[in-house]
Design an enzyme around this catalytic site. Structure first.
Site, PDB file in Angstrom:
ATOM      1  N   LYS A 104     -14.860  37.528  29.495  1.00 44.58           N
ATOM      2  CA  LYS A 104     -15.994  37.271  30.417  1.00 44.58           C
ATOM      3  C   LYS A 104     -16.658  38.601  30.752  1.00 44.58           C
ATOM      4  CE  LYS A 104     -13.999  39.081  34.298  1.00 44.58           C
ATOM      5  NZ  LYS A 104     -14.422  40.330  34.915  1.00 44.58           N
ATOM      6  N   ASP A 125      -8.808  35.944  38.858  1.00 43.65           N
ATOM      7  CA  ASP A 125      -9.742  35.909  37.724  1.00 43.65           C
ATOM      8  C   ASP A 125      -9.411  34.828  36.704  1.00 43.65           C
ATOM      9  OD1 ASP A 125     -11.652  37.753  38.103  1.00 43.65           O
ATOM     10  OD2 ASP A 125     -10.976  39.163  36.574  1.00 43.65           O
TER      11      ASP A 125
HETATM   12  O1  C5P Z   1      -5.644  38.211  41.901  1.00 44.69           O
HETATM   13  P1  C5P Z   1      -5.274  39.360  41.036  1.00 44.69           P
HETATM   14  O2  C5P Z   1      -3.822  39.412  40.699  1.00 44.69           O
HETATM   15  O3  C5P Z   1      -6.124  39.487  39.828  1.00 44.69           O
HETATM   16  O4  C5P Z   1      -5.586  40.668  41.891  1.00 44.69           O
HETATM   17  C1  C5P Z   1      -5.037  41.923  41.571  1.00 44.69           C
HETATM   18  C2  C5P Z   1      -5.223  42.842  42.748  1.00 44.69           C
HETATM   19  O5  C5P Z   1      -6.616  43.171  42.913  1.00 44.69           O
HETATM   20  C3  C5P Z   1      -4.808  42.272  44.086  1.00 44.69           C
HETATM   21  O6  C5P Z   1      -3.451  42.499  44.340  1.00 44.69           O
HETATM   22  C4  C5P Z   1      -5.690  43.032  45.062  1.00 44.69           C
HETATM   23  O7  C5P Z   1      -5.160  44.329  45.281  1.00 44.69           O
HETATM   24  C5  C5P Z   1      -6.963  43.238  44.286  1.00 44.69           C
HETATM   25  N1  C5P Z   1      -7.984  42.203  44.578  1.00 44.69           N
HETATM   26  C6  C5P Z   1      -8.698  42.264  45.772  1.00 44.69           C
HETATM   27  N2  C5P Z   1      -9.647  41.325  46.048  1.00 44.69           N
HETATM   28  C7  C5P Z   1      -9.949  40.357  45.141  1.00 44.69           C
HETATM   29  C8  C5P Z   1      -9.243  40.276  43.916  1.00 44.69           C
HETATM   30  C9  C5P Z   1      -8.256  41.217  43.665  1.00 44.69           C
HETATM   31  O8  C5P Z   1      -8.456  43.158  46.610  1.00 44.69           O
HETATM   32  N3  C5P Z   1     -10.912  39.480  45.427  1.00 44.69           N
END
Ligand code: C5P
Length: 335
Positions: free
Chosen positions: A10, A138
């Site tokens: 994406k 994501d």
């Molecule tokens: O949800 P995901 O595992 O992809 O997110 C990885 C990290 O990115 C989270 O632990 C957080 O630190 C950060 N994050 C965030 N806000 C979001 C998505 C991710 O702070 N909307």
């Protein structure tokens, strides 16, 4: 039985970061768009139990244990479908790792689709979205595919009317950007800007929700304008009008504000894409991938070749509509 699924990447058409929330995540507004570049995921369910992952590129940043998103989703799907057997997942890696193209998230969703097929059992649409959101912010976008609005922490997704397939050039520098680190840099920038001496008030955490509301209005106006801008009075192409809309509306990616100062070469590559004729160029997610949208596949191919001559890893591709995604994902089954 082995099931093979294309795991598409994406890009983000604009990404706006709001306040950091009580759970540590940040509120987001973004438009995700599937593109044709992909990895391939092969899933086999055999005798025994447990999960194993093999990856064709031996990048140490791709974990082969339970910290891999494919592993985590396989566990959840096996439990939701009461499946039994040993799950083998092969990741044929072509997309960059930590590239801002959502490759790891897409790999996990492709694993879910392939595993359902291998088990000959189906999850409901709502179960797929719920499981995907549990594994990462994501992931749900890949359950929907095409042009997708992302809100909440990015996991709350809404299918949008698909943009037409747009000629795209993707540049993948040899830099891995950690998304959590980029969010931390964003928070540091917001704190700096919150001091009374500075004027960029839009970055403060306290008014993040006001700012996201404003962005929501801009995105909504842009997307609402989409059907009207489609038929050109002056003979411009549908895609051309859309690209002008993107630029005129000022759709941008907030991560550029923290990632470009840290990696100035990425800002230069965005400039190269613009000089090569892209109508709209941006960082994707937290990077390090940059992309440019072009008026035609021929213009994109010419630009990609020009960028490669400058030593950049550039490839011409296209965005995919939701229907194209489901057609091209094509589950290949071998016994
Ligand atoms: O949800 P995901 O595992 O992809 O997110 C990885 C990290 O990115 C989270 O632990 C957080 O630190 C950060 N994050 C965030 N806000 C979001 C998505 C991710 O702070 N909307």
């Amino acid at each position: 039985m082995t099931v093979a699924v294309r795991s598409f990447a994406k890009i983000n058409l604009g990404l706006y970061i709001g306040a950091s929330r009580a759970d540590g995540f940040h509120s987001l507004r973004t438009v995700y768009q599937t593109i044709a570049l992909h990895d391939i995921i092969r899933v086999t369910v055999g005798r025994g139990s447990g999960i194993e992952i093999v990856c064709t590129n031996k990048d140490p940043r791709v974990p082969l244990d339970s910290s891999n998103t494919c592993w985590r989703i396989a566990e959840l799907v096996m439990s939701a479908l009461c499946g039994s057997g040993r799950v083998s997942i092969e990741i044929e890696k072509k997309l960059p790792v930590q590239g801002g193209l959502g490759a790891a998230s897409s790999n996990a969703v492709a694993t879910m689709f392939a595993l359902e097929r291998a088990l000959k059992k189906s999850l409901t649409g709502a179960e797929r979205l719920r499981i995907a959101a549990k594994v990462g912010s994501d992931l749900p976008l890949f359950v929907v595919g095409g042009t997708v609005l992302g809100v909440g922490r990015g996991e709350e997704v809404y299918p949008l009317p698909d943009l037409p397939s747009l000629a795209t050039v993707v540049v993948t520098p040899n830099i891995g950007v950690s998304t959590p680190a980029a969010f931390a840099d964003w928070d540091a920038l917001a704190r700096t800007n919150a001091r009374p001496s500075t004027s960029t008030k839009q970055l403060t955490a306290s008014d993040g929700s006001d700012r996201l509301f404003e962005v929501g209005c801009v995105l909504s106006a842009w997307l609402n304008g989409y059907p009207n801008t489609g038929a050109s009075a002056k003979g411009g192409s549908r895609a051309g009008n859309l690209l002008s809309d993107l630029v005129r509306t000022g759709i941008e990616n907030d991560f550029e504000k923290v990632v470009f100062p840290k990696y100035p070469e990425l800002r230069d590559i965005k400039g190269e894409l613009e000089r090569a004729g892209s109508r709209y160029a941006s960082l994707s997610g937290s990077g390090s991938t940059l992309y440019g949208l072009f008026r035609s596949p021929a213009e994109a191919a010419k630009a990609a070749s020009r960028l490669r001559k400058r030593g950049l890893k550039a490839v011409a591709t296209r965005t995919l509509t939701r229907r194209q995604v489901s057609r091209l994902q094509s589950f290949k089954v071998s016994m």
